[in-house]
Design an enzyme around this catalytic site. Structure first.
Site, PDB file in Angstrom:
ATOM      1  N   GLU A  56       0.832  -1.206   0.000  1.00 35.71           N
ATOM      2  CA  GLU A  56       0.000   0.000   0.000  1.00 35.71           C
ATOM      3  C   GLU A  56       0.867   1.258   0.000  1.00 35.71           C
ATOM      4  O   GLU A  56       2.090   1.196   0.117  1.00 35.71           O
ATOM      5  CB  GLU A  56      -0.905  -0.009   1.231  1.00 35.71           C
ATOM      6  CG  GLU A  56      -0.134  -0.064   2.554  1.00 35.71           C
ATOM      7  CD  GLU A  56      -0.753   0.786   3.641  1.00 35.71           C
ATOM      8  OE1 GLU A  56      -0.961   1.982   3.378  1.00 35.71           O
ATOM      9  OE2 GLU A  56      -1.008   0.260   4.733  1.00 35.71           O
ATOM     10  N   ASP A 177     -18.544   4.464  13.338  1.00 37.54           N
ATOM     11  CA  ASP A 177     -17.220   4.655  12.750  1.00 37.54           C
ATOM     12  C   ASP A 177     -16.537   3.290  12.609  1.00 37.54           C
ATOM     13  O   ASP A 177     -15.921   2.776  13.542  1.00 37.54           O
ATOM     14  CB  ASP A 177     -16.387   5.574  13.637  1.00 37.54           C
ATOM     15  CG  ASP A 177     -15.141   6.090  12.921  1.00 37.54           C
ATOM     16  OD1 ASP A 177     -14.835   5.567  11.825  1.00 37.54           O
ATOM     17  OD2 ASP A 177     -14.487   7.013  13.447  1.00 37.54           O
ATOM     18  N   SER A 179     -14.078   1.047   9.933  1.00 35.07           N
ATOM     19  CA  SER A 179     -13.174   1.192   8.794  1.00 35.07           C
ATOM     20  C   SER A 179     -13.667   0.428   7.568  1.00 35.07           C
ATOM     21  O   SER A 179     -14.174  -0.700   7.667  1.00 35.07           O
ATOM     22  CB  SER A 179     -11.777   0.673   9.170  1.00 35.07           C
ATOM     23  OG  SER A 179     -10.936   0.618   8.030  1.00 35.07           O
ATOM     24  N   LYS A 198      -4.880  -1.668  14.829  1.00 36.79           N
ATOM     25  CA  LYS A 198      -4.249  -0.786  15.815  1.00 36.79           C
ATOM     26  C   LYS A 198      -4.992  -0.885  17.144  1.00 36.79           C
ATOM     27  O   LYS A 198      -6.223  -0.883  17.192  1.00 36.79           O
ATOM     28  CB  LYS A 198      -4.231   0.647  15.290  1.00 36.79           C
ATOM     29  CG  LYS A 198      -3.373   0.784  14.037  1.00 36.79           C
ATOM     30  CD  LYS A 198      -3.355   2.203  13.514  1.00 36.79           C
ATOM     31  CE  LYS A 198      -2.439   2.335  12.299  1.00 36.79           C
ATOM     32  NZ  LYS A 198      -2.894   1.559  11.145  1.00 36.79           N
TER      33      LYS A 198
END
Length: 816
Positions: A56, A177, A179, A198
């Site tokens: 990425e 929220d 991802s 994370k």
């Protein structure tokens, strides 16, 4: 396209890897303005020659500042290459989604880090940024895990290594929220290797969400027994048991292989815990995370601003320890991802019965020439001038033993189909053919292949030539052999493979627009790329032919390529290398590790590949793109760090203050800005004579002069001698550089075909060197460049891959 029309053979695009969604196949066209896959990635996927690992770019555009991000990008790509793989760095540059970014593209993207116009690209953003790019608003962007997965999947890449995964944010029950990485894993079949998500996220809810999405989550046990925790990014343990565990990369590859065999549409998450020596204790990091989250809440950092704010605060509170851990874990993930991709490729090869005996990642060139005989052909006889005796000792029929030849060419022989778009009156596009439909065209069939074209050009120029290649026992193969005979070329060195092998004669199909410029090409060269039948007798053929020169093209896999070159050296032939394409050119350096160089004697410096004066390639003819690919490959493999390389470079006598002014004078400021002369010089220790084809700019000759060479003192050569040895080297005398501008540059209406132009140049060049040796001693390379340029010019104006007018050109040259 005018820049590619003079003396450059032009890149030959390879078959696109199969797209999972048929509707997306158009995006793999080399001309698509929204999506581009590098030729190196295309070829690795299609031929299954090397594993491909997706990387990425948000970590570069939104994670690390410039120039730290450049260093990290170079490091991660090098880890993939050292592991035997192909890095496919994925990002958006100038509004175009790119899979497999080149070094210059990565530098441009990383340099835009932190700028307002540099976007973070997820699935939802791809059509926006690419559409605006087509409308003239060209933005750059780093792809997130989700964005990278989408593009990797479109290109056919199955393994993606990254740092950490996005997840469900704390309080998501009210904020929603979550991802996009998680939903992407639920619908895109790519295996993601990461160190979990994370740890400031809600890990329990993240795992629940992944389960709901049908995502397989497994954690590498790394030797641990019993229950293993799902990792928490900076910490090896999260306090939550992993849904599943695996022991090693082989098990990971087996899972991925089964996943695709079952045609499951979801992704896989392979959690790789951070290395133990870089892990931050949970007791330490948990308190810091709580403080960072509270500050983010107080500052109102939510949505897409939440994660960057928290990461910055954690970096501050840990005194930078989190950044060190971040770097360590992503490097570990890239290493493991490369190993997983290699194991997956093994499984795919076995299932498809692709031979693995000549894999490039297991081949190492020995130091030249001490171990040559034991490496190349231990059972073959010493060189002899009796061709029949050599043939008999190798088990060959005396009647089929190849006679002597000035030049032996080893490589691809193919049937070429050229489809020139011929639009009907009133057609929507009068220049380019339309996708997904039949187009009116003029189709011609000729005999081609890089090695064939080189051999034919040298033959037309009057040299005695033997072509070593292979065809299948099929209609195309029989037609090829018949055509060779009618052209006056010997066929005794063409192997006809039995139909039971399943090998097909190589074919190349070029689709050109109305101006004869290449739009798309498809090539099936597997008969050469997977050919093992030359292993036992390549040396005997070379001994029997006793050539002055051996020319080898890069269609061979790395093991066969180097074996041909070393065998040619063993019979006293000079060697030339034709790179073929940017992707295949680097086969010259593939299979070498900077940490596995052979031990050499005191008189021969240690090197990962043989360097001057023990090199295995005397001359090569890349175009500017292939030169860049070779240079990038050598740098990534650490070849510029060896003592032997430095010893040669130091012997060139270049000023320590730099040579930009001198290089600009000998070439041009534009070429110096592009780095062409600099890259050529840095590759000289491995290939001491490089002729770079520069389209309408001509040909740049860069070569090492041996100690005592007459050009070092000749007044006529003085303008081209860039440096002279000041170290007392017994081998290197200096550096010679000269730009040969073309006598004529053709316009669009004068070009008939670009196919075979670069091949013609090399064949004519070596034929000129052979004729020079037959006359008053050895003719110098610089004396033959003009002749080769004239030969290339004739082929540009011919419908044939090699212009028959070379016959008259060769006769005229021999009379001079």
């Amino acid at each position: 396209m005018a820049s590619m029309r003079c003396f450059g053979k032009g890149a030959r695009p390879w078959k696109s890897p199969p797209a999972f969604n048929p509707a997306c196949r158009r995006f793999l066209s080399s001309d698509n303005r929204f999506f581009k896959v590098s030729e190196e990635v295309r070829e690795a996927l299609h031929s299954k020659s090397r594993p491909v690992v997706a990387l990425e770019t948000t970590i570069y555009t939104h994670g690390f500042p410039y120039p730290d991000n450049v260093a990290l990008a170079s490091r991660l790509e090098s880890l993939v290459r050292v592991g035997g793989g192909v890095p496919a760095t994925i990002g958006v540059l100038d509004g175009v989604a790119r899979v497999g970014m080149g070094a210059e593209e990565i530098i441009r993207l990383t340099a835009s880090a932190g700028k307002k116009g540099t976007l973070k690209i997820s699935r939802r953003d791809l059509s926006y940024i690419c559409g605006l790019g087509a409308a003239g608003k060209k933005h750059n962007g780093g792809t997130t895990v989700a964005g990278t997965m989408v593009l990797a999947h479109l290109a056919g890449i199955k393994v993606f290594a990254t740092g950490g995964l996005g997840g469900v944010h704390r309080g998501a029950e009210s904020s929603m929220d979550i991802s996009a990485d998680l939903t992407e894993l639920g619908r895109t079949p790519v295996a993601v290797i990461s160190s979990g998500c994370k740890s400031f996220l809600d890990i329990p809810r993240t795992l629940e969400y992944l389960e709901t999405e049908g995502v397989g989550v497994v954690t590498f046990a790394d030797g641990r027994e019993g229950n293993v925790d799902f990792p928490a990014f900076w910490s090896r343990d999260s306090g939550l048991r992993s849904p599943m565990t695996i022991r090693n990369e082989q098990e990971a590859a087996a899972i991925i292989h089964a996943h695709h065999a079952l045609s499951l549409s979801s992704g896989l998450l392979l959690a790789n815990p951070i290395p133990a020596d870089a892990s931050v204790a949970r007791s330490e990091i948990d308190g810091i995370i709580e403080d960072a989250i509270q500050e983010a809440t107080s500052a109102g950092a939510s949505g897409k601003d939440n994660t960057p704010f928290i990461l910055a605060k954690i970096k501050e509170l840990t005194g930078g320890k989190s950044v060190i851990a971040n770097r360590a874990l992503i490097e570990a993930n890239v290493r493991r991802g490369t190993s997983v991709a290699k194991e997956l490729l093994k499984l795919e090869r076995m299932e498809q019965a692709v031979p693995v005996g000549t894999r490039s990642d297991t081949f190492t060139v020995p130091a030249w020439p001490s171990t040559l005989q034991s490496t190349v052909a231990p059972s073959l006889p010493e060189a002899t001038s009796n061709a029949a005796d050599v043939a008999a000792s190798a088990g060959l029929d005396k009647s089929t033993a190849p006679p002597k030849a000035d030049i032996v060419v080893a490589g691809a022989l193919a049937i070429d189909f050229s489809c020139d778009y011929a639009p009907l009156p009133g057609a929507i596009d009068q220049v380019a053919p339309q996708l997904h439909t039949s187009n009116p065209s003029i189709i011609t069939q000729t005999l081609g292949g890089v090695a064939h074209n080189i051999a034919k050009a040298a033959h037309y120029m009057g040299a005695s030539v033997r072509l070593c290649s292979a065809v299948g026992d099929d209609l195309s193969g029989r037609a090829a052999v018949a055509q060779l005979s009618s052209d006056g070329l010997q066929t005794s060195s063409i192997k006809v493979l039995d139909a039971s092998t399943g090998q097909r004669t190589a074919q190349y199909v070029a689709v050109n627009d109305a101006h004869k410029d290449l739009t798309l090409a498809m090539a099936d060269m597997s008969i050469i790329e997977q050919l093992d039948t030359w292993t036992s007798d390549r040396l005997s053929y070379l001994q029997a032919a006793s050539p002055q020169w051996a020319i080898v093209d890069a269609n061979w896999d790395p093991a066969n390529l180097h074996a041909w070159l070393m065998a040619a050296k063993s019979v006293g032939a000079q060697t030339a290398f034709e790179p073929v394409s940017t992707a295949k050119s680097i086969r010259l350096f593939q299979g070498h590790s900077p940490t596995s160089a052979p031990t050499s004697s005191k008189s021969r410096p240690t090197s990962t590949i043989p360097t001057f004066p023990n090199h295995i390639v005397d001359l090569m003819t890349p175009n500017n793109h292939e030169l860049h690919a070779l240079h990038t490959s050598a740098r990534s493999l650490g070849l510029f760090d060896s003592p032997a390389w430095w010893a040669t470079i130091d012997s060139l006598g270049l000023p320590s203050s730099g040579s930009r002014t001198a290089l600009s004078h000998l070439t041009s400021p534009a070429l110096v800005d592009e780095g062409i002369p600099q890259m050529s010089i840095q590759l000289l220790p491995f290939v001491p004579c490089i002729l770079t084809k520069l389209g309408p700019k001509g040909v740049l000759l860069t070569q090492l002069l041996p100690a005592g060479d007459e050009r070092l003192s000749g007044p006529g050569d003085a303008p081209y001698v860039l440096g002279r040895d000041r170290t007392g080297s017994e081998t290197v005398g200096g550096l010679y550089m000269r730009l040969f501008e073309p006598e004529e540059v053709l316009g669009p209406g004068e070009v008939v075909s670009v196919n075979g132009v670069g091949d013609t140049f090399l064949g004519a060049l070596v034929a000129g060197l052979v004729h020079g040796a037959e006359k008053k001693g050895s003719k110098r390379v610089e004396d033959c460049v003009g002749l080769a340029q004239r030969a290339a010019r004739l082929t540009l104006g011919s419908k044939e891959a090699v212009s028959p007018e070379l016959i008259q050109l060769g006769r005229s040259a021999r009379r001079m």
